[in-house]
Design an enzyme around this catalytic site. Sequence first.
Site, PDB file in Angstrom:
ATOM      1  N   GLU A  60     -36.892 -50.722 -37.376  1.00 23.57           N
ATOM      2  CA  GLU A  60     -37.468 -51.255 -38.615  1.00 23.57           C
ATOM      3  C   GLU A  60     -37.853 -52.727 -38.438  1.00 23.57           C
ATOM      4  O   GLU A  60     -38.830 -53.197 -39.014  1.00 23.57           O
ATOM      5  CB  GLU A  60     -36.473 -51.065 -39.777  1.00 23.57           C
ATOM      6  CG  GLU A  60     -36.406 -49.600 -40.191  1.00 23.57           C
ATOM      7  CD  GLU A  60     -35.072 -49.153 -40.751  1.00 23.57           C
ATOM      8  OE1 GLU A  60     -34.250 -50.001 -41.133  1.00 23.57           O
ATOM      9  OE2 GLU A  60     -34.844 -47.932 -40.799  1.00 23.57           O
TER      10      GLU A  60
ATOM     11  N   LYS B  95     -28.278 -51.451 -43.848  1.00 25.97           N
ATOM     12  CA  LYS B  95     -29.659 -51.892 -44.088  1.00 25.97           C
ATOM     13  C   LYS B  95     -29.723 -52.759 -45.363  1.00 25.97           C
ATOM     14  O   LYS B  95     -28.771 -53.459 -45.664  1.00 25.97           O
ATOM     15  CB  LYS B  95     -30.614 -50.685 -44.148  1.00 25.97           C
ATOM     16  CG  LYS B  95     -30.433 -49.769 -42.933  1.00 25.97           C
ATOM     17  CD  LYS B  95     -31.511 -48.731 -42.777  1.00 25.97           C
ATOM     18  CE  LYS B  95     -31.212 -47.899 -41.530  1.00 25.97           C
ATOM     19  NZ  LYS B  95     -32.260 -46.931 -41.240  1.00 25.97           N
TER      20      LYS B  95
ATOM     21  N   ASN C 118     -24.781 -49.013 -40.420  1.00 35.34           N
ATOM     22  CA  ASN C 118     -25.893 -49.915 -40.694  1.00 35.34           C
ATOM     23  C   ASN C 118     -26.316 -49.697 -42.145  1.00 35.34           C
ATOM     24  O   ASN C 118     -27.000 -48.737 -42.457  1.00 35.34           O
ATOM     25  CB  ASN C 118     -27.044 -49.594 -39.722  1.00 35.34           C
ATOM     26  CG  ASN C 118     -28.288 -50.410 -40.001  1.00 35.34           C
ATOM     27  OD1 ASN C 118     -28.263 -51.353 -40.805  1.00 35.34           O
ATOM     28  ND2 ASN C 118     -29.383 -50.070 -39.352  1.00 35.34           N
TER      29      ASN C 118
ATOM     30  N   GLY D 159     -26.981 -44.796 -40.495  1.00 32.80           N
ATOM     31  CA  GLY D 159     -27.625 -45.470 -41.622  1.00 32.80           C
ATOM     32  C   GLY D 159     -27.187 -44.850 -42.936  1.00 32.80           C
ATOM     33  O   GLY D 159     -26.094 -45.106 -43.443  1.00 32.80           O
ATOM     34  N   GLY D 160     -28.027 -43.975 -43.484  1.00 30.25           N
ATOM     35  CA  GLY D 160     -27.809 -43.383 -44.805  1.00 30.25           C
ATOM     36  C   GLY D 160     -26.395 -42.862 -45.047  1.00 30.25           C
ATOM     37  O   GLY D 160     -25.796 -43.141 -46.092  1.00 30.25           O
TER      38      GLY D 160
ATOM     39  N   GLY E 104     -33.722 -41.839 -40.715  1.00 26.63           N
ATOM     40  CA  GLY E 104     -33.944 -41.709 -42.152  1.00 26.63           C
ATOM     41  C   GLY E 104     -34.774 -40.508 -42.541  1.00 26.63           C
ATOM     42  O   GLY E 104     -35.238 -40.411 -43.677  1.00 26.63           O
TER      43      GLY E 104
ATOM     44  N   GLU F 263     -32.120 -44.655 -30.577  1.00 25.05           N
ATOM     45  CA  GLU F 263     -32.535 -44.140 -31.888  1.00 25.05           C
ATOM     46  C   GLU F 263     -34.002 -43.717 -31.845  1.00 25.05           C
ATOM     47  O   GLU F 263     -34.890 -44.564 -31.996  1.00 25.05           O
ATOM     48  CB  GLU F 263     -32.369 -45.222 -32.956  1.00 25.05           C
ATOM     49  CG  GLU F 263     -30.954 -45.700 -33.137  1.00 25.05           C
ATOM     50  CD  GLU F 263     -30.753 -46.331 -34.509  1.00 25.05           C
ATOM     51  OE1 GLU F 263     -29.900 -45.842 -35.250  1.00 25.05           O
ATOM     52  OE2 GLU F 263     -31.483 -47.284 -34.840  1.00 25.05           O
TER      53      GLU F 263
ATOM     54  N   SER G 159     -30.360 -40.059 -38.446  1.00 23.22           N
ATOM     55  CA  SER G 159     -29.951 -38.937 -39.311  1.00 23.22           C
ATOM     56  C   SER G 159     -28.617 -38.315 -38.912  1.00 23.22           C
ATOM     57  O   SER G 159     -28.436 -37.098 -39.026  1.00 23.22           O
ATOM     58  CB  SER G 159     -31.053 -37.873 -39.377  1.00 23.22           C
ATOM     59  OG  SER G 159     -32.223 -38.419 -39.966  1.00 23.22           O
TER      60      SER G 159
ATOM     61  N   HIS H  21     -33.718 -53.322 -33.974  1.00 24.40           N
ATOM     62  CA  HIS H  21     -33.826 -52.068 -34.730  1.00 24.40           C
ATOM     63  C   HIS H  21     -35.307 -51.719 -34.924  1.00 24.40           C
ATOM     64  O   HIS H  21     -36.127 -52.623 -35.106  1.00 24.40           O
ATOM     65  CB  HIS H  21     -33.118 -52.204 -36.081  1.00 24.40           C
ATOM     66  CG  HIS H  21     -32.956 -50.891 -36.773  1.00 24.40           C
ATOM     67  ND1 HIS H  21     -33.989 -50.288 -37.455  1.00 24.40           N
ATOM     68  CD2 HIS H  21     -31.905 -50.042 -36.852  1.00 24.40           C
ATOM     69  CE1 HIS H  21     -33.562 -49.128 -37.934  1.00 24.40           C
ATOM     70  NE2 HIS H  21     -32.307 -48.953 -37.580  1.00 24.40           N
TER      71      HIS H  21
HETATM   72  P1  PGA Z   1     -30.191 -43.075 -40.540  1.00 23.46           P
HETATM   73  O1  PGA Z   1     -30.441 -44.524 -39.901  1.00 23.46           O
HETATM   74  O2  PGA Z   1     -28.799 -42.661 -40.127  1.00 23.46           O
HETATM   75  O3  PGA Z   1     -30.338 -43.258 -42.001  1.00 23.46           O
HETATM   76  O4  PGA Z   1     -31.218 -42.165 -39.933  1.00 23.46           O
HETATM   77  C1  PGA Z   1     -29.975 -44.843 -38.616  1.00 23.46           C
HETATM   78  C2  PGA Z   1     -30.389 -46.247 -38.257  1.00 23.46           C
HETATM   79  O5  PGA Z   1     -31.481 -46.667 -38.615  1.00 23.46           O
HETATM   80  O6  PGA Z   1     -29.631 -46.983 -37.610  1.00 23.46           O
END
Ligand code: PGA
Length: 252
Positions: free
Chosen positions: A96, A11, A9, A231-232, A170, A164, A210, A94
Amino acid sequence: MRLPIIAANWKMNTNIEQAVGLVEEMRDGLDKIEKVEKVLCPPFISLAAVRELIADSSIKLGAQNMHFEEKGAYTGEISPLMVKDLCEYIILGHSERRQYFGETDEMINKKVKAALRAGLKPILCIGEKLEENEQGKTAEVVTRQIKAALAEVVSPLGLVIAYEPVWAIGTGKAASGEGANTTIGFIRRIIAQLYSEEIAQAICIQYGGSVTSANVADFIGQPEIDGALVGGASLKAEEFIGIVEQTAAAKG
Ligand code: PGA
């Protein structure tokens, strides 16, 4: 028996040039890894370019959001049919989107139904916030989110669930493998109650929050966890390839 899925992802990161560069960096490394479904979810504007780059590979494409209507006067929105033109997967609900764009369980339910109707595979995100976790409400929250998201869904086959915990996204503070396994096992039992044991055993449930190449083994080594939404760490080619490689080694 369930094919693990590792989804990236990205983002709201990467312009077209950067997305293309990142795919070029990871494509060959990812392509050759077998027995793991690999999904890249770049921003909308890069979907077409990425699709072309991965066309002859085993890598799949996903988008990060969509509207539930098929077309019409919804300025700025993308419909399930438009996503389906390019993608196989769609991230829905998600945290967010829930937090910053006011997405409710009811809207997410409409999106899940619309995605399945369009032949897309939704990656449905659920998970509790920090205070809900601290109050011991994780089971209650994920039960509400799952039941609401799947209301009137006759068969959820094709659906992927991403558990999640919001506090882990994040933050660098991932859940423990054991803790995530317990909650994901619980989510699977809800699916069994709503549908059948057979369907519950067929549905892929990922962990997200994470995940890195340093901790993915803790998650993927657990029996209930079928992959990760990353994500990251998915914005770094070597990191992401490492995550997929470890998944193949553990589950293959
Ligand atoms: P992250 O994000 O791996 O940066 O924690 C995961 C996500 O939001 O899908």
